[in-house]
Design a protein around this motif. Structure first.
Motif, short mmCIF file in Angstrom:
data_model
loop_
_atom_site.label_atom_id
_atom_site.label_comp_id
_atom_site.label_asym_id
_atom_site.label_seq_id
_atom_site.Cartn_x
_atom_site.Cartn_y
_atom_site.Cartn_z
N HIS A 1 0.84 -1.21 0.00
CA HIS A 1 0.00 0.00 0.00
C HIS A 1 0.88 1.26 0.00
N HIS B 1 1.63 5.24 -2.29
CA HIS B 1 1.09 6.24 -3.23
C HIS B 1 2.25 6.89 -3.99
N MET C 1 -7.14 9.03 -7.14
CA MET C 1 -7.12 9.75 -5.88
C MET C 1 -6.66 11.19 -6.03
N LYS D 1 -8.92 -0.91 -6.72
CA LYS D 1 -9.03 -0.21 -5.44
C LYS D 1 -10.35 0.52 -5.32
N HIS E 1 -6.03 -0.71 5.99
CA HIS E 1 -6.29 0.12 7.18
C HIS E 1 -7.00 -0.72 8.24
N ASP F 1 1.00 2.51 3.51
CA ASP F 1 0.18 3.62 3.02
C ASP F 1 1.08 4.86 2.96
ZN LIG Z 1 -3.76 4.84 0.78
#
Ligand SMILES: [Zn+2]
Length: 420
Positions: A79, A81, A149, A179, A234, A293
């Motif tokens: 995970h 970005h 996103m 996702k 998460h 993340d």
């Molecule tokens: Zn994320």
């Protein structure tokens, strides 16, 4: 004839050095192959060439002594970005994303999975500007929302399961899932359409559940909605109900795991609290995968990086071998890439070497709460395809005093002009 003998004698040492690199004296943890022992590891032509209790130094052109350190497969961070190239201010798919090579190797990570930063409208742009240029192996989940996103707002609609599945099939060398994220409406549309795309393309989905609403409770997501192989990221987020009033883990977690649903850490800037993670680990329910993340917010807050996130689980009581499994082999399986996350002979030599430091360390969760621990992992060395990509302690380097007096000067190109 004298000549062939001379040639043979010249070639002999070269033939004996069949390995490019030898990591000597480390303790190898490879959960996929059930190895947790002191082992030497040799690399040749970018692949794992040999693993044995002792491999003679004479068999390798370069030897790095890693006595006292742990050797593991390069980490697979499920995970992250990484869509940093859009120029969008304050966007996950923009300035909040990370350039992969700037962060990966120094933390032992050799594979990063971008978790839906791009959607079906801009995935090919992401591939062109980021995936194709990185030395890190970058794989991707495509967001069910068109622009991925860019903002939370654009993740509320513009869903197209067919377009996502089509792109996933076209780019199946790098696309490993779908996702659904940051959804705020009281229905299941974002999740259901992601599942439809996943079904069509034969890949898992990962859900960041967004707003937790009474109309669609979390326990229903993992016990009814998600399929076997789908991922709830998460998992230690604040609103996820982990324990009852007596502090006992809710049984729906075991029920979901039995169905094949996978629980991913996805620590992030706001998705990991010790009051959820500690009882889960203490009661033996380990996360399937440990992931960051990663974005500019989380890396500069409590999350920090993979080694720190792994260390948190370690000091909570998750055994080191399970921490490594959840950061290598299990995430590789989650994305249907069984060639990754292990050190079998013949596998790509993506390798991390660790110093498990003993001392007094402090850890923060995403809410700033603190946990103390006696151990902390530090990445000392990373190999990507057999080549050193990170070397914190300059291991294997030559003492500069023993090198020729003009080392570092390119012969015939640079000229050292001394002052008169
Ligand atoms: Zn994320």
């Amino acid at each position: 004839m004298k000549l062939p003998t001379a040639v043979f004698l010249l070639l002999l040492p070269l033939c004996a050095q069949q390995h490019d690199l030898l990591l000597k004296g480390g303790h190898l943890i490879d959960p996929r192959n059930n190895i947790d022992a002191r082992m030497d590891l040799a690399v040749a032509q970018g692949k794992v060439a040999a693993i044995a209790a002792s491999i003679p130094a004479s068999q390798a052109r370069r030897v790095i002594d890693i006595s006292g350190l742990y050797v593991t497969p390069g980490l697979v961070d499920l995970h992250t970005h990484l869509y940093h190239s859009t120029g969008m201010k304050e966007a996950w798919a923009g300035d909040n994303s990370i350039q992969p090579d700037a962060f990966s190797f120094r933390t032992g990570v050799t594979t990063m999975v971008d978790a839906g930063s791009s959607g079906w409208r801009n995935f090919e742009d992401f591939r062109f500007f980021v995936i194709a240029r990185a030395r890190t192996r970058v794989l991707a989940l495509i967001n069910i929302a068109g622009f991925g996103m860019m903002t939370d707002f654009v993740e509320q609609g513009d869903f197209d399961a067919k377009a996502v599945a089509g792109l996933a099939k076209k780019h199946k060398d790098v696309v490993v899932g779908v996702k659904s994220a940051h959804y705020q409406k009281p229905d299941w549309q974002s999740v259901d359409l992601a599942i439809a795309a996943g079904k069509d393309a034969g890949i898992p989905i990962m859900v960041d559940f967004g707003y937790f609403l009474p109309e669609r409770p979390y326990y229903q997501l993992v016990t009814q909605r998600l399929r076997s192989g789908d991922i709830s990221t998460h998992c230690f987020r604040g609103p996820v109900p982990w324990v009852d009033e007596q502090g006992k883990l809710y049984s729906y977690f075991q029920e979901a795991r039995k169905r094949g649903v996978r629980f991913d850490v996805g620590h992030g800037g706001g998705s990991f609290v010790f009051r959820n993670a500690v009882p889960a680990v203490t009661q033996g329910f380990y996360p399937d995968s440990i992931s960051t993340d990663l974005h500019t917010g989380s890396m500069n807050a409590g999350m920090i990086d993979m080694p720190t996130t792994m260390s948190k689980l370690l000091v909570m009581g998750m055994p080191l071998k399970e921490v490594i499994r959840a950061s290598t082999w299990t995430p590789a399986q989650s994305i249907q890439r069984p060639e990754l996350g292990h050190l079998s002979v013949g596998a790509t030599a993506d390798i991390a070497v660790w110093n498990l430091m003993q001392g007094s360390f402090g850890y923060a969760d995403a809410s700033g709460a603190r946990l103390e621990g006696k151990q902390r992992l530090l990445c000392e060395l990373t190999l990507r395809q057999g080549t050193v990509a990170w070397n914190w302690n300059a291991r294997g380097g030559d003492d500069y005093k023993k090198l020729p007096p003009d080392y570092g000067v390119r012969k015939g190109i640079d000229h050292v002009i001394r002052p008169r």
